[in-house]
Design a protein around this motif. Sequence first.
Motif, PDB file in Angstrom:
ATOM      1  N   LEU A  21      39.052 -23.324 -27.307  1.00  0.00           N
ATOM      2  CA  LEU A  21      38.119 -22.242 -26.980  1.00  0.00           C
ATOM      3  C   LEU A  21      36.776 -22.444 -27.689  1.00  0.00           C
ATOM      4  N   LEU A  22      36.838 -22.777 -28.980  1.00  0.00           N
ATOM      5  CA  LEU A  22      35.587 -22.985 -29.724  1.00  0.00           C
ATOM      6  C   LEU A  22      34.790 -24.150 -29.138  1.00  0.00           C
ATOM      7  N   HIS A  23      35.481 -25.220 -28.803  1.00  0.00           N
ATOM      8  CA  HIS A  23      34.780 -26.370 -28.213  1.00  0.00           C
ATOM      9  C   HIS A  23      34.139 -26.004 -26.884  1.00  0.00           C
ATOM     10  N   THR A  24      34.849 -25.173 -26.117  1.00  0.00           N
ATOM     11  CA  THR A  24      34.294 -24.764 -24.829  1.00  0.00           C
ATOM     12  C   THR A  24      33.081 -23.863 -25.028  1.00  0.00           C
ATOM     13  N   LEU A  25      33.198 -22.944 -25.991  1.00  0.00           N
ATOM     14  CA  LEU A  25      32.053 -22.065 -26.272  1.00  0.00           C
ATOM     15  C   LEU A  25      30.852 -22.869 -26.765  1.00  0.00           C
ATOM     16  N   ALA A  26      31.127 -23.988 -27.450  1.00  0.00           N
ATOM     17  CA  ALA A  26      30.036 -24.825 -27.954  1.00  0.00           C
ATOM     18  C   ALA A  26      29.504 -25.755 -26.869  1.00  0.00           C
ATOM     19  N   GLY A  27      30.196 -25.784 -25.741  1.00  0.00           N
ATOM     20  CA  GLY A  27      29.710 -26.597 -24.623  1.00  0.00           C
ATOM     21  C   GLY A  27      30.045 -28.060 -24.720  1.00  0.00           C
ATOM     22  N   ILE A  28      30.923 -28.447 -25.638  1.00  0.00           N
ATOM     23  CA  ILE A  28      31.250 -29.871 -25.692  1.00  0.00           C
ATOM     24  C   ILE A  28      32.523 -30.193 -24.899  1.00  0.00           C
ATOM     25  N   ARG A  29      33.115 -29.147 -24.315  1.00  0.00           N
ATOM     26  CA  ARG A  29      34.243 -29.376 -23.414  1.00  0.00           C
ATOM     27  C   ARG A  29      33.985 -28.473 -22.216  1.00  0.00           C
ATOM     28  N   PRO A  30      34.042 -29.009 -20.998  1.00  0.00           N
ATOM     29  CA  PRO A  30      33.763 -28.144 -19.840  1.00  0.00           C
ATOM     30  C   PRO A  30      34.910 -27.164 -19.606  1.00  0.00           C
ATOM     31  N   PRO A  31      34.619 -25.921 -19.191  1.00  0.00           N
ATOM     32  CA  PRO A  31      35.691 -24.981 -18.884  1.00  0.00           C
ATOM     33  C   PRO A  31      36.446 -25.448 -17.638  1.00  0.00           C
ATOM     34  N   ASP A  32      37.732 -25.103 -17.564  1.00  0.00           N
ATOM     35  CA  ASP A  32      38.488 -25.474 -16.372  1.00  0.00           C
ATOM     36  C   ASP A  32      38.126 -24.568 -15.205  1.00  0.00           C
ATOM     37  N   ALA A  33      37.633 -23.373 -15.511  1.00  0.00           N
ATOM     38  CA  ALA A  33      37.030 -22.493 -14.508  1.00  0.00           C
ATOM     39  C   ALA A  33      36.236 -21.453 -15.275  1.00  0.00           C
ATOM     40  N   GLY A  34      35.289 -20.836 -14.609  1.00  0.00           N
ATOM     41  CA  GLY A  34      34.473 -19.830 -15.271  1.00  0.00           C
ATOM     42  C   GLY A  34      33.273 -20.441 -15.972  1.00  0.00           C
ATOM     43  N   GLN A  35      32.549 -19.585 -16.683  1.00  0.00           N
ATOM     44  CA  GLN A  35      31.333 -20.080 -17.314  1.00  0.00           C
ATOM     45  C   GLN A  35      31.208 -19.580 -18.748  1.00  0.00           C
ATOM     46  N   VAL A  36      30.423 -20.325 -19.512  1.00  0.00           N
ATOM     47  CA  VAL A  36      29.995 -19.864 -20.826  1.00  0.00           C
ATOM     48  C   VAL A  36      28.491 -19.644 -20.737  1.00  0.00           C
ATOM     49  N   LEU A  37      28.039 -18.484 -21.181  1.00  0.00           N
ATOM     50  CA  LEU A  37      26.626 -18.153 -21.059  1.00  0.00           C
ATOM     51  C   LEU A  37      25.987 -17.983 -22.425  1.00  0.00           C
ATOM     52  N   LEU A  38      24.856 -18.630 -22.601  1.00  0.00           N
ATOM     53  CA  LEU A  38      24.077 -18.453 -23.824  1.00  0.00           C
ATOM     54  C   LEU A  38      22.818 -17.707 -23.410  1.00  0.00           C
ATOM     55  N   ASN A  39      22.631 -16.508 -23.916  1.00  0.00           N
ATOM     56  CA  ASN A  39      21.513 -15.650 -23.487  1.00  0.00           C
ATOM     57  C   ASN A  39      21.411 -15.586 -21.967  1.00  0.00           C
ATOM     58  N   GLU A  40      22.531 -15.331 -21.345  1.00  0.00           N
ATOM     59  CA  GLU A  40      22.638 -15.153 -19.884  1.00  0.00           C
ATOM     60  C   GLU A  40      22.406 -16.440 -19.089  1.00  0.00           C
ATOM     61  N   THR A  41      22.256 -17.582 -19.759  1.00  0.00           N
ATOM     62  CA  THR A  41      22.095 -18.828 -19.014  1.00  0.00           C
ATOM     63  C   THR A  41      23.354 -19.674 -19.190  1.00  0.00           C
ATOM     64  N   ASP A  42      23.833 -20.213 -18.077  1.00  0.00           N
ATOM     65  CA  ASP A  42      25.019 -21.059 -18.131  1.00  0.00           C
ATOM     66  C   ASP A  42      24.735 -22.274 -19.022  1.00  0.00           C
ATOM     67  N   LEU A  43      25.671 -22.565 -19.908  1.00  0.00           N
ATOM     68  CA  LEU A  43      25.480 -23.690 -20.842  1.00  0.00           C
ATOM     69  C   LEU A  43      25.193 -25.001 -20.112  1.00  0.00           C
ATOM     70  N   THR A  44      25.814 -25.157 -18.933  1.00  0.00           N
ATOM     71  CA  THR A  44      25.623 -26.421 -18.213  1.00  0.00           C
ATOM     72  C   THR A  44      24.187 -26.582 -17.712  1.00  0.00           C
ATOM     73  N   GLN A  45      23.428 -25.480 -17.695  1.00  0.00           N
ATOM     74  CA  GLN A  45      22.030 -25.554 -17.255  1.00  0.00           C
ATOM     75  C   GLN A  45      21.091 -25.923 -18.404  1.00  0.00           C
ATOM     76  N   LEU A  46      21.630 -25.872 -19.629  1.00  0.00           N
ATOM     77  CA  LEU A  46      20.762 -26.110 -20.790  1.00  0.00           C
ATOM     78  C   LEU A  46      20.936 -27.537 -21.292  1.00  0.00           C
ATOM     79  N   SER A  47      19.880 -28.061 -21.921  1.00  0.00           N
ATOM     80  CA  SER A  47      20.005 -29.409 -22.481  1.00  0.00           C
ATOM     81  C   SER A  47      20.787 -29.331 -23.786  1.00  0.00           C
ATOM     82  N   ARG A  48      21.484 -30.411 -24.120  1.00  0.00           N
ATOM     83  CA  ARG A  48      22.260 -30.450 -25.367  1.00  0.00           C
ATOM     84  C   ARG A  48      21.360 -30.144 -26.553  1.00  0.00           C
ATOM     85  N   HIS A  49      20.156 -30.621 -26.447  1.00  0.00           N
ATOM     86  CA  HIS A  49      19.199 -30.459 -27.518  1.00  0.00           C
ATOM     87  C   HIS A  49      18.880 -28.977 -27.768  1.00  0.00           C
TER      88      HIS A  49
END
Lengths: 258, 338
Positions: free
Chosen positions: A48-76
């Motif tokens: 769960l922590l790895h998924t929240l940190a965005g280093i493991r993709p969720p099997d379904a659903g999304q993680v949002l950082l300030n309402e933006t999907d993590l996959t839309q943000l750069s790692r940086h």
Amino acid sequence: MTEKSNLSCNELHLEIGNKILCDSLSLQIGPGETWAVLGLNGAGKTTLLHTLAGIRPPDAGQVLLNETDLTQLSRHDIAKQLGLLLQTHQDPFPGKVIEHVLIGRHPYLKALEWESESDYQIAKDALSTVGLIGFENRDIQSLSGGEYQRMLIAMVLVQQPSIYLLDEPVNHLDWQHQHQILSTLVSMTEQQTCSLVMALHDVNLAARYCSHTMMMFDDGQVKSGHTSDMLNTETLEDLYHTPIMQIDSEQGQIFTPA
Amino acid sequence: MTNEQGHKPIHAARQKAYLYLLLLLLITLASFIVALTSGSLSLSFSEVITAISSDANPLHHQVVYELRVPRMIHAFTTGALLAMAGALMQVLLRNPLADPYILGISGGSAVFALIAIALGLVGWTVSLSAFFGALLAMFLVFGLARGQGSWTATRLLLTGVVLASGWGAIISFVLTIAPQGKLRSLIFWLMGDLSFAENIWPALITLALGILICLYFARSLNVLSLGAMQAQSLGLHINRFRWQLYVVASLLTAMAIIQAGNIGFIGLIIPHLLRLMGLRDYRLLIPGAVLAGGSLLVFADTVARSAIEDTALPVGILTAAIGVPIFIFLLYRGVKSV
């Protein structure tokens, strides 16, 4: 300083092998909140922590950082807001403590830029927070387990995220450092309105330091809420499949296996 | 030195590192002087200077200009390329024992260069083929050593060594069936030899590009050496970065192979020595690797061509003589403490 950030997940589904760790989990971690994640070994705390940190993709659903999907943000960009303390480490290349901790400044430096005086000061402050002043020039391999763990915590502090995701931060730590570091982290969370999510095995640390508690049951159910509502012998016995008793003290309730 | 607490240590450490780099630069210059003055025709330093600045003595001028300078540049660029390739592979495979020769990357590259030449190709198509061979060899080591779990030192080395001897067998096979005289010697492809090098520019340009790219990557290399997950959480785009390293390391290796054949152990020895000197930060280790790798091979080649009278030894024999004991020492001391 750090801006206020919101981390949330939406209909999150995680599984490993055929084991469902959580199913359509939605929750929101707000600024200033301190979360404990409790559960048996293998319940999915780390995943769960790895998924929240965005280093493991969720099997379904999304993680949002300030309402933006993590996959839309750069790692940086993510690295400036989310700091992750890993539970396991591999480290075949040696180095000095200060060199190691300064690597945590990576997200803030341009490609050819060197760490500045202020980066160095941040690193020194972090080492002082974890009680490693005077260890700057020690070889990493000469550190004890607990000292090494504190150095890793210092590295996350140096990253100055607004959300801390810490996987078993008190691993290898003695009581003095458990309490020193957790109380510093919690007061920092409150003052700077960051958020803190920690996977813990010590229910009493959750009771003492965390405003919220999340329990990951081994059938894939997840329950969460204010710590005071969550922690009682009944739910803990459910969670750990172990008889548990409660002792009332001046410090609050203390839980221990019966 | 002041005993002032606080702001000085980091700069003191960096200054010490710069001092080491300066020392390596001086060693490099010394290696150039040794390479230009020694050989079957022994020249003094002033004779070399005279030979460079004028052709008053045509023999000296010819020996220095047409033989020793190009050979020195070949040796330097080859050593520098291999040392950088080794440093990159060590991060990529997270193993301080990784080296293009030991892991068979050089071997794969040599096989493809050799096949291209045997098929009658010339010029850049041969280089391209060598590059492809290096990519393929690295892909094989990665894939096979990884298997189900993660890389362990033993598994990685075993896979690399077995593949390297496989590539060696293919080299022998191609050389046996190929027409005589068309290909460079067996020694060139198996051990490395600088006697065949011709044009200096491809390697010089590759080296210059390689240095620029590696310096640009240097801090990310520090981050990646913490491990993939940690690197990701510090903002590294891990898959993209690994691919970039993979391609750059293959390119550097292939260029060295084309120029000097299969020279071993430089990529292992040099980064290790630099780490012992305290140059662990890749921003310092990369320039250090270029200077130290280059000058080591210049020295080794000078010794190789002047040690035994009338016989030019392939330089690979010398690098193996230095590299094998160091490798065994590292293995026994335990990979962890490198």
